[in-house]
Design an enzyme around this catalytic site. Structure first.
Site: not given
Ligand code: NAP
Length: 310
Positions: A225, A273
């Site tokens: 993001r 995006h």
């Molecule tokens: P997720 O499964 O919720 O994983 C988030 C990761 O970030 C987890 O490992 C979490 O730690 C870590 N995290 C959160 N807050 C943190 C902090 N303060 N300090 C350190 N680590 C932290 O999310 P996801 O499905 O992988 O997706 C990640 C992001 O990708 C989404 O939120 C979205 O913004 C982005 N995205 C972008 C696209 C695009 O097309 N560009 C598409 C899809 C998603 P824990 O494991 O310990 O909870």
């Protein structure tokens, strides 16, 4: 009794989802009526994209859960009118797409492809790139998407580190966590991939100080993001050579305004995006499974922790 499922997303999305969603619900054994137009008093579940016209959830007295079509929920989680469980999208198509996009962009920087794709002066400089094992890549965020990207890069042989909020063990990945682990995760990294959610705790996670911890000339790849990166600090780091290139898929304002410095910067690649998107056929199975669970009084999958914001 027939479950009433409101599809609340941009109208063009309905054309993509109508058939897969009905089929997935049927396959899951759920008797459901799915429509973009259901009286609010009757709605049991909302399949939701934040850019739909639905913003006030208090008008749905019977709703049991909101099922997001997006993985990132930063604009839904804080909604004070939402008082029922919120599930986010975890979808094979989303993970596979992100794995491909991240791997492609990491390899571009690792192999130095740009020097050969654009070589107007026909320079013959036979400099072979290092092997993956000599290249350190750090993935910030080891959730559904970060983990598969880190594992894929590790399988390719890269020296991969990862960082998350809680401790993790992932084969082939040096895992760090918490505020105390960030320096170790970023120290000397040559390529950094951001796959964190947008929360109060992750804003500007890559700021001037942390950019200075990276190897000189490091590449930043941000499909997470926009607010994860301090834009001004990144531009300054690019201009002084601390960062060699930034490939950015997400921005604080989207579409990225035409006059934004990123568009014209020679060391920035802007992608609109598109790193990965929810695919209707696979996402419909995730939605249908959660509705089946709701009907069977089983716990929902992929619930958002509203306090943590992801
Ligand atoms: P997720 O499964 O919720 O994983 C988030 C990761 O970030 C987890 O490992 C979490 O730690 C870590 N995290 C959160 N807050 C943190 C902090 N303060 N300090 C350190 N680590 C932290 O999310 P996801 O499905 O992988 O997706 C990640 C992001 O990708 C989404 O939120 C979205 O913004 C982005 N995205 C972008 C696209 C695009 O097309 N560009 C598409 C899809 C998603 P824990 O494991 O310990 O909870």
């Amino acid at each position: 009794m027939t479950v009433q499922v409101l599809f609340a997303a941009k109208p063009e999305r309905w054309l993509e989802y109508e058939t897969p969603l009905n089929k997935a619900l049927k396959n899951a054994g759920v008797d459901a009526h799915v429509s973009c137009d259901i009286p609010s008093a009757d709605v049991d579940y909302i399949v939701y994209a934040p850019n739909s016209s639905v913003q006030d959830f208090s008008v749905f007295p019977k709703v049991k859960a909101v099922l997001s079509l997006w993985a990132g929920v930063e604009t839904i989680a804080p909604n004070p009118t939402l008082n029922v469980p919120l599930a986010r999208m975890v979808d094979h198509g989303l993970s596979q797409g992100m794995k491909e996009w991240v791997t492609g962009h990491v390899l571009r920087h690792h192999l130095g492809m740009d020097a050969h794709i654009a070589n107007p002066n026909h320079r013959w400089e036979p400099i072979a790139p290092p092997l993956a094992e000599q290249r350190s890549v750090t993935v910030l965020g080891l959730g559904e998407l970060g983990r598969v990207c880190a594992q894929t890069l590790a399988h390719l042989g890269f020296n991969v580190s990862g960082w998350s909020r809680s401790a993790k063990v992932i084969e082939g990945v040096h895992c760090f966590h918490g505020d105390a682990g960030l320096k170790a995760a970023l120290d000397g990294a040559e390529i950094v991939v951001l796959l964190l959610p947008d929360t109060a705790a992750t804003e500007n996670v890559l700021n001037a100080e942390r950019l200075s911890w990276l190897a000189k000339g490091a590449a930043i790849i941000n499909p997470g993001r926009g607010p994860l990166v301090d834009d001004d600090a990144l531009l300054a780091a690019l201009d002084k050579g601390q960062v060699g290139h930034a490939t950015l898929d997400v921005f604080r304002i989207e579409p990225l305004p035409q006059d934004h410095a990123f568009w014209a910067h020679p060391k920035v690649t802007v992608t609109p995006h598109i790193a990965s998107e929810t695919r209707a056929w696979t996402a419909s199975q995730c939605i249908a499974e959660n509705i089946r669970r709701g009907k069977a009084c089983e716990p929902f999958l992929h619930l958002v922790d509203r306090d943590a914001g992801y």
